[in-house]
Design an enzyme around this catalytic site. Structure first.
Site, PDB file in Angstrom:
ATOM      1  N   ARG A  96     -17.936  26.351 -26.542  1.00  0.00           N
ATOM      2  CA  ARG A  96     -17.049  25.506 -25.756  1.00  0.00           C
ATOM      3  C   ARG A  96     -15.653  25.404 -26.359  1.00  0.00           C
ATOM      4  NH1 ARG A  96     -17.147  21.695 -21.946  1.00  0.00           N
ATOM      5  NH2 ARG A  96     -15.595  20.044 -22.088  1.00  0.00           N
ATOM      6  N   CYS A 120     -23.269  24.234 -26.397  1.00  0.00           N
ATOM      7  CA  CYS A 120     -24.566  23.565 -26.420  1.00  0.00           C
ATOM      8  C   CYS A 120     -24.798  22.792 -25.123  1.00  0.00           C
ATOM      9  CB  CYS A 120     -24.651  22.593 -27.599  1.00  0.00           C
ATOM     10  SG  CYS A 120     -24.891  23.392 -29.198  1.00  0.00           S
ATOM     11  N   PRO A 126     -16.860  17.983 -18.935  1.00  0.00           N
ATOM     12  CA  PRO A 126     -15.868  18.671 -18.115  1.00  0.00           C
ATOM     13  C   PRO A 126     -14.543  18.832 -18.840  1.00  0.00           C
ATOM     14  CG  PRO A 126     -16.134  16.402 -17.394  1.00  0.00           C
ATOM     15  CD  PRO A 126     -17.211  16.663 -18.413  1.00  0.00           C
ATOM     16  N   VAL A 127     -13.786  19.838 -18.402  1.00  0.00           N
ATOM     17  CA  VAL A 127     -12.494  20.126 -19.032  1.00  0.00           C
ATOM     18  C   VAL A 127     -11.340  19.556 -18.228  1.00  0.00           C
ATOM     19  CG1 VAL A 127     -13.377  22.211 -20.146  1.00  0.00           C
ATOM     20  CG2 VAL A 127     -12.323  22.367 -17.861  1.00  0.00           C
ATOM     21  N   ASP A 128     -11.629  18.667 -17.277  1.00  0.00           N
ATOM     22  CA  ASP A 128     -10.554  18.151 -16.444  1.00  0.00           C
ATOM     23  C   ASP A 128      -9.511  17.393 -17.254  1.00  0.00           C
ATOM     24  OD1 ASP A 128     -12.710  16.286 -16.757  1.00  0.00           O
ATOM     25  OD2 ASP A 128     -11.732  14.977 -15.304  1.00  0.00           O
ATOM     26  N   LEU A 129      -9.937  16.704 -18.333  1.00  0.00           N
ATOM     27  CA  LEU A 129      -8.964  15.997 -19.166  1.00  0.00           C
ATOM     28  C   LEU A 129      -8.011  16.976 -19.842  1.00  0.00           C
ATOM     29  CD1 LEU A 129     -10.982  13.150 -20.934  1.00  0.00           C
ATOM     30  CD2 LEU A 129      -9.786  13.117 -18.749  1.00  0.00           C
ATOM     31  N   ARG A 402     -24.619  28.345 -35.947  1.00  0.00           N
ATOM     32  CA  ARG A 402     -23.303  28.047 -35.394  1.00  0.00           C
ATOM     33  C   ARG A 402     -22.547  27.036 -36.246  1.00  0.00           C
ATOM     34  NH1 ARG A 402     -23.423  25.346 -30.486  1.00  0.00           N
ATOM     35  NH2 ARG A 402     -21.173  25.555 -30.665  1.00  0.00           N
TER      36      ARG A 402
END
Length: 431
Positions: A96, A120, A126-129, A402
């Site tokens: 991410r 994960c 969400p990536v809207d911010l 990771r």
């Protein structure tokens, strides 16, 4: 696919050096795109995530070399010219945080095409911010076919950004984009994590003008260009906390070195509450646990400086052996109790209702085959295996790789009977 096998019952004695923070290192690597000069990162962890991001950065024209220096492991990153601003799905989906290359690419070149991220499966993130913050800086954003197309042909412009809720990733992303914007940017309700402070301090060493990092309000005065720098990655507070809990689980006495005790103060206080003896030094923490059973401890995860969600699973493993009932509330990620059924395979008594888990301590755990569901759950199962009777085998440890560097080596050096098994897991992937 590799597995990790643990024969439980051995107390831990010795020193464990804490590596550089994964969550800081990957953002510092992305920030290296903001300058045409070399950036040397020391105290660098060697992880699957840092190697994955390195492959992505190379697509943009970044030259990367790893070596051992006088300050430990180091990585040299140099992007004299951005040769591509395209981040494909096959790389971004695997981690991410790789989505955060969008801001630096946009700030330096005025355009970027980046796939929506993966990572994960611990809940909706969400990536809207991120995108709204970039739009507040003057970027034009389009989305189609799973990609974000961002343009700012005349450069980004300073703006006022208010995050509706605290987001570490969005704070870091906006910070990296704003340092090269024209004018002043003020970010409100920013995240306060130490990794954000580390990123801001490194950017300032590169010539940025960032103030207020570590508080809710961050101010960035844009500059026209950044220079290269040498920067030591801050210690990994999640790795440090994980080994602290492991020592409490297994018993014995472990000293963490190359650590900042202030970054895990909330966890250490909880370990004292559980009955452990904690000694803090300038850059060391010693954890000692006697022969008696642990006391139950309630906790609620929160943004920094609260109890870290990335340590919730590990502490839950510890509470499975407490003498009484503990209540653990998760407020950050809605799916972060996926390790509970796996702890149940070891004999733990846990019930979940919404964002609350009730952990009724048992006298002993028993080894079994278990499946890792995410990075921190992997560590939780290893910790449980240290105290379980018989052998515990943790499958799907690619999650663990990771974020933890040489975990089995660090634990075995302190007396744990732990080993990595190469090859396919006998447990089916979709069980």
């Amino acid at each position: 696919m590799d597995r990790i096998a643990i024969e439980g019952g051995n107390p831990l004695f010795g020193d464990i050096p804490v590596s550089g923070a994964k969550n800081s290192a990957i953002k510092l690597m992305a920030a290296s795109l903001l300058t045409s000069e070399p950036v040397r990162l020391t105290n660098m962890p060697r992880l699957a995530d840092t190697r994955l991001l390195g492959r992505l950065l190379q697509r943009f024209g970044c030259g990367i070399s790893e070596s051992d220096g006088p300050d430990g492991q180091q990585t040299l990153l140099h992007t004299p010219e951005i040769t591509s601003s395209f981040a494909p799905y096959d790389l971004v989906r695997q981690m991410r945080a790789s989505f955060n290359v969008l801001g630096p690419l946009l700030a330096r070149t005025g355009h970027a095409k980046v796939s929506l991220p993966g990572g994960c499966t611990i809940g909706a993130r969400p990536v809207d911010l991120h995108l709204k913050a970039l739009e507040a800086l003057g970027a034009h954003i389009d989305m189609h076919e799973g990609y974000v197309f961002a343009q700012a042909p005349r450069g980004l412009k300073g703006g006022d950004i208010t995050f509706p809720f605290v987001s570490v990733g969005a704070t870091e992303h906006a910070l990296m984009a704003a340092v090269l914007a024209h004018g002043t940017t003020v970010m409100h309700n920013s995240a306060c994590e130490p990794e954000i402070v580390d990123l801001a301090d490194c950017l300032n060493a590169m010539g940025a003008k960032v103030s207020g990092a570590g508080t809710k309000t961050i101010t960035i005065e844009g500059v026209t260009s950044l220079k290269g720098t040498d920067w030591a990655v801050v210690c990994d507070r999640i790795e440090a906390g994980t080994y602290a809990v492991a020592a409490a689980m297994a018993g014995g006495e472990v000293r963490l070195t190359r650590v900042r005790p202030d970054l895990i103060a909330v966890l250490l206080d909880k370990l004292v509450e559980a009955g452990c003896e904690i000694t803090r030094g300038d850059n060391t923490v010693t954890i000692k646990r006697g022969a008696g059973r642990l006391r139950p401890v309630d906790l609620t995860t929160d943004v920094y400086p609260g109890f870290a969600t990335d340590l919730q699973a590990q502490f839950m493993a510890l509470m499975t052996l407490a003498d009484g009932e503990s209540v653990i509330r998760e407020t950050i990620f809605e799916n972060r109790f996926m390790h509970v059924p796996e702890l149940g395979r070891l004999g733990a008594d846990i019930s979940v209702s919404g964002g609350e888990a009730r952990v009724r301590g048992v006298e002993r755990l028993k080894g079994a085959q278990v499946m890792a569901t995410d990075l921190r759950a992997s560590a939780c199962l290893v910790i449980a295996g240290l105290a379980a009777e018989g052998e515990t085998t943790v499958n799907r440890v690619y999650h663990l790789d990771r974020g933890f560097e040489n975990l089995e080596g660090k634990l075995s050096a302190c007396g744990a009977n732990i080993r990595r098994l190469k090859g396919d897991s006998p447990v089916e992937e979709d069980e």
